[in-house]
Design an enzyme around this catalytic site. Structure first.
Site, PDB file in Angstrom:
ATOM      1  CG  ASN A  35      -1.705   1.233   1.437  1.00 45.69           C
ATOM      2  OD1 ASN A  35      -1.765   2.079   0.542  1.00 45.69           O
ATOM      3  ND2 ASN A  35      -2.322   1.366   2.608  1.00 45.69           N
ATOM      4  CD1 TRP A  36       3.700   1.282  -2.778  1.00 47.84           C
ATOM      5  CD2 TRP A  36       3.849   2.577  -4.604  1.00 47.84           C
ATOM      6  NE1 TRP A  36       4.638   0.725  -3.611  1.00 47.84           N
ATOM      7  CE2 TRP A  36       4.757   1.499  -4.750  1.00 47.84           C
ATOM      8  CE3 TRP A  36       3.764   3.515  -5.630  1.00 47.84           C
ATOM      9  CZ2 TRP A  36       5.564   1.339  -5.882  1.00 47.84           C
ATOM     10  CZ3 TRP A  36       4.565   3.353  -6.761  1.00 47.84           C
ATOM     11  CH2 TRP A  36       5.462   2.283  -6.877  1.00 47.84           C
ATOM     12  CE  LYS A  37       0.066   3.094   4.892  1.00 47.40           C
ATOM     13  NZ  LYS A  37       0.229   3.172   6.345  1.00 47.40           N
ATOM     14  CG  HIS A  85      -5.510   1.909   5.623  1.00 48.65           C
ATOM     15  ND1 HIS A  85      -5.032   2.775   6.579  1.00 48.65           N
ATOM     16  CD2 HIS A  85      -4.507   1.041   5.355  1.00 48.65           C
ATOM     17  CE1 HIS A  85      -3.776   2.444   6.859  1.00 48.65           C
ATOM     18  NE2 HIS A  85      -3.435   1.391   6.136  1.00 48.65           N
ATOM     19  CD  GLU A 111      -2.489   5.401   7.066  1.00 49.21           C
ATOM     20  OE1 GLU A 111      -2.538   5.457   5.831  1.00 49.21           O
ATOM     21  OE2 GLU A 111      -1.520   4.908   7.696  1.00 49.21           O
ATOM     22  CD  GLU A 116      -3.010  -2.397   7.494  1.00 51.19           C
ATOM     23  OE1 GLU A 116      -1.907  -2.602   6.986  1.00 51.19           O
ATOM     24  OE2 GLU A 116      -3.692  -1.389   7.252  1.00 51.19           O
ATOM     25  N   GLY A 169       3.372   2.129  10.842  1.00 54.35           N
ATOM     26  CA  GLY A 169       4.389   3.172  10.715  1.00 54.35           C
ATOM     27  C   GLY A 169       5.183   3.441  11.980  1.00 54.35           C
ATOM     28  CB  SER A 185       5.848  -2.059  11.817  1.00 54.94           C
ATOM     29  OG  SER A 185       5.534  -0.718  12.136  1.00 54.94           O
ATOM     30  N   GLY A 195       3.134  -1.160   4.195  1.00 55.33           N
ATOM     31  CA  GLY A 195       3.156   0.266   3.862  1.00 55.33           C
ATOM     32  C   GLY A 195       4.556   0.703   3.460  1.00 55.33           C
ATOM     33  N   GLY A 196       5.279   1.305   4.398  1.00 53.91           N
ATOM     34  CA  GLY A 196       6.583   1.904   4.112  1.00 53.91           C
ATOM     35  C   GLY A 196       7.538   0.995   3.351  1.00 53.91           C
TER      36      GLY A 196
HETATM   37  P1  13P Z   1       3.535   0.310   7.548  1.00 53.04           P
HETATM   38  O1  13P Z   1       3.998  -0.985   6.919  1.00 53.04           O
HETATM   39  O2  13P Z   1       4.262   1.517   7.026  1.00 53.04           O
HETATM   40  O3  13P Z   1       3.523   0.207   9.032  1.00 53.04           O
HETATM   41  O4  13P Z   1       2.005   0.530   7.080  1.00 53.04           O
HETATM   42  C1  13P Z   1       1.120  -0.518   7.219  1.00 53.04           C
HETATM   43  C2  13P Z   1      -0.142  -0.146   6.536  1.00 53.04           C
HETATM   44  O5  13P Z   1      -0.880   0.699   6.985  1.00 53.04           O
HETATM   45  C3  13P Z   1      -0.452  -0.833   5.268  1.00 53.04           C
HETATM   46  O6  13P Z   1      -1.752  -0.580   4.858  1.00 53.04           O
END
Ligand code: 13P
Length: 251
Positions: A9-11, A92, A94, A163, A169, A208, A229-230
């Site tokens: 997920n590149w956000k 998600h 967020e 999640e 993050g 993470s 994510g990251g």
């Molecule tokens: P991180 O891997 O950066 O913690 O993000 C997880 C995430 O929210 C994937 O949707």
């Protein structure tokens, strides 16, 4: 038996230049036939990414509940599909936090994605305060029950992503025991919702995930993959996770 599913997920990250990472991931994917991979770039990159990758799936990070209409700035599931997406992430944390999305909204989005012919990844997870209060299992299973789309024949196109909000993050991850307990509880909820087909819905872990913790997290019972994510933003770390889950096969 499902193959492990590793989804990036590149956000709100990624410009045209970043497609080089997607290309590199896609090239590497040929060496990992026992893993399914996907990327969800920002909507602006979906069609371009779809044009430059062959093996991996491409998806959206959200969709509107409606098919079209007067919703300035929003994107419908039909538009994601038209841009070349195969799936949509919905719910998600967020989005739940920043846009006040309720379970009801998430379910409506998931239903709209399925109606448009997409697969869907429904996200759930508890906050740190909820975990500290001992409510994580109850909160998350209630989210699952109220967020997943209803109907027959849905399970094959559905994945869940657990999640924990406090793990996103932050570099912090739950213990394998806690992940297993949660994924088992989610499995029970899915079987209650769908009957036997609920046994085959993939349940991904997210929060993470990195190359150095992926093997342990993904070996946990009922963990069918990862939502990353990251560490999905570069081919090096994304493929590092894939390699940790299932080492490359000789070409
Ligand atoms: P991180 O891997 O950066 O913690 O993000 C997880 C995430 O929210 C994937 O949707």
């Amino acid at each position: 038996m499902n193959l492990p599913y590793i989804v990036g997920n590149w956000k709100m990250n990624g410009l045209r230049a970043t497609l080089a990472e997607a290309r590199a991931i896609d090239r590497a994917a040929a060496r990992y036939p026992k893993v399914e991979m996907a990327l969800a770039p920002p909507a602006t990159l979906i069609s371009r990414m779809r044009e430059v990758v062959q093996t991996i799936d491409v998806g959206g990070q959200d969709c509107h509940v409606a098919e079209n209409g007067a919703y300035t700035g929003d994107i419908s599931a039909a538009m994601l599909k038209d841009a070349g997406a195969e799936f949509a992430i919905v719910g998600h944390s967020e989005r739940r936090q920043s846009y006040g999305e309720s379970d009801e909204t998430v379910r409506a989005k998931a239903t709209s994605a399925l109606d448009a012919g997409l697969s869907v990844i429904v996200c759930v997870g508890e906050t740190e305060a909820q975990r500290d209060a001992g409510e994580a299992l109850n909160i998350v299973t209630a989210q699952v029950a109220a967020s997943v789309p209803q109907g027959d024949d849905i399970a094959p196109r559905l994945s869940l992503a657990y999640e924990p909000v406090w793990a996103i993050g932050t570099g912090r991850v739950p213990s394998v025991d806690d992940v297993e307990a949660m994924h088992r509880a989610i499995r029970e909820t899915l079987v209650a919702a769908y009957g036997k087909p609920g046994k085959d819905v993939r349940i991904l872990y997210g929060g993470s995930v990195k190359p150095d913790n992926a093997a342990e997290l993904l070996s946990a019972d009922e963990v069918g993959g990862a939502l990353v994510g990251g560490a999905s933003l570069t081919a090096e770390s994304f493929i590092g996770i894939v390699e940790a889950v299932s080492p490359a096969e000789a070409e």
